[in-house]
Design a protein around this motif. Structure first.
Motif, PDB file in Angstrom:
ATOM      1  N   LYS A 152     -19.100   7.998 -21.109  1.00 60.88           N
ATOM      2  CA  LYS A 152     -19.127   8.689 -19.813  1.00 60.88           C
ATOM      3  C   LYS A 152     -18.036   9.749 -19.704  1.00 60.88           C
ATOM      4  O   LYS A 152     -18.118  10.638 -18.878  1.00 60.88           O
ATOM      5  N   GLY A 153     -16.987   9.601 -20.507  1.00 62.78           N
ATOM      6  CA  GLY A 153     -15.912  10.579 -20.506  1.00 62.78           C
ATOM      7  C   GLY A 153     -14.956  10.476 -19.335  1.00 62.78           C
ATOM      8  O   GLY A 153     -14.063  11.302 -19.189  1.00 62.78           O
ATOM      9  N   THR A 154     -15.110   9.463 -18.508  1.00 60.56           N
ATOM     10  CA  THR A 154     -14.243   9.331 -17.339  1.00 60.56           C
ATOM     11  C   THR A 154     -13.130   8.312 -17.542  1.00 60.56           C
ATOM     12  O   THR A 154     -12.193   8.262 -16.750  1.00 60.56           O
ATOM     13  N   TYR A 193     -19.736  -1.275 -30.079  1.00 62.62           N
ATOM     14  CA  TYR A 193     -20.791  -0.809 -29.167  1.00 62.62           C
ATOM     15  C   TYR A 193     -20.249  -0.699 -27.734  1.00 62.62           C
ATOM     16  O   TYR A 193     -20.468   0.306 -27.054  1.00 62.62           O
ATOM     17  N   VAL A 194     -19.546  -1.728 -27.285  1.00 58.28           N
ATOM     18  CA  VAL A 194     -18.987  -1.721 -25.924  1.00 58.28           C
ATOM     19  C   VAL A 194     -18.002  -0.562 -25.766  1.00 58.28           C
ATOM     20  O   VAL A 194     -18.056   0.178 -24.770  1.00 58.28           O
ATOM     21  N   ILE A 195     -17.131  -0.369 -26.728  1.00 56.76           N
ATOM     22  CA  ILE A 195     -16.163   0.731 -26.653  1.00 56.76           C
ATOM     23  C   ILE A 195     -16.889   2.075 -26.586  1.00 56.76           C
ATOM     24  O   ILE A 195     -16.544   2.933 -25.764  1.00 56.76           O
ATOM     25  N   ALA A 196     -17.893   2.249 -27.411  1.00 55.62           N
ATOM     26  CA  ALA A 196     -18.662   3.506 -27.400  1.00 55.62           C
ATOM     27  C   ALA A 196     -19.332   3.726 -26.049  1.00 55.62           C
ATOM     28  O   ALA A 196     -19.319   4.847 -25.517  1.00 55.62           O
ATOM     29  N   GLU A 197     -19.896   2.688 -25.481  1.00 57.64           N
ATOM     30  CA  GLU A 197     -20.547   2.811 -24.170  1.00 57.64           C
ATOM     31  C   GLU A 197     -19.530   3.169 -23.085  1.00 57.64           C
ATOM     32  O   GLU A 197     -19.788   4.028 -22.242  1.00 57.64           O
ATOM     33  N   LEU A 198     -18.392   2.497 -23.097  1.00 56.20           N
ATOM     34  CA  LEU A 198     -17.366   2.754 -22.080  1.00 56.20           C
ATOM     35  C   LEU A 198     -16.857   4.193 -22.160  1.00 56.20           C
ATOM     36  O   LEU A 198     -16.623   4.827 -21.130  1.00 56.20           O
ATOM     37  N   GLU A 199     -16.679   4.688 -23.357  1.00 58.74           N
ATOM     38  CA  GLU A 199     -16.123   6.024 -23.523  1.00 58.74           C
ATOM     39  C   GLU A 199     -17.177   7.125 -23.468  1.00 58.74           C
ATOM     40  O   GLU A 199     -16.827   8.301 -23.366  1.00 58.74           O
TER      41      GLU A 199
END
Length: 63
Positions: free
Chosen positions: A19-21, A11-17
């Protein structure tokens, strides 16, 4: 349902990525998971305020 450390990490990895930045490699994901777990008192991080989540993430940005 996010009820394990593995699903919480995903979940954390998905949230971090999302944004695409940046990628998850730019962050200390384990530290974000640990801090989020303390705050949420569970492995389901969806209840964490988004502002708080991004503050935790920003505090764990690798330089």
């Amino acid at each position: 349902m996010l009820d394990t450390v593995e699903t919480a990490t995903a979940y954390v990895i998905a949230e971090l990525e999302s944004k695409g930045t940046a990628t998850h490699e730019d962050f200390d994901v384990a530290a974000i998971v640990a801090a989020s777990h303390v705050i949420s008192e569970s492995w389901d991080f969806r209840s964490i305020d988004r502002t708080m989540f991004w503050r935790i993430a920003a505090g764990n940005l690798k330089f």
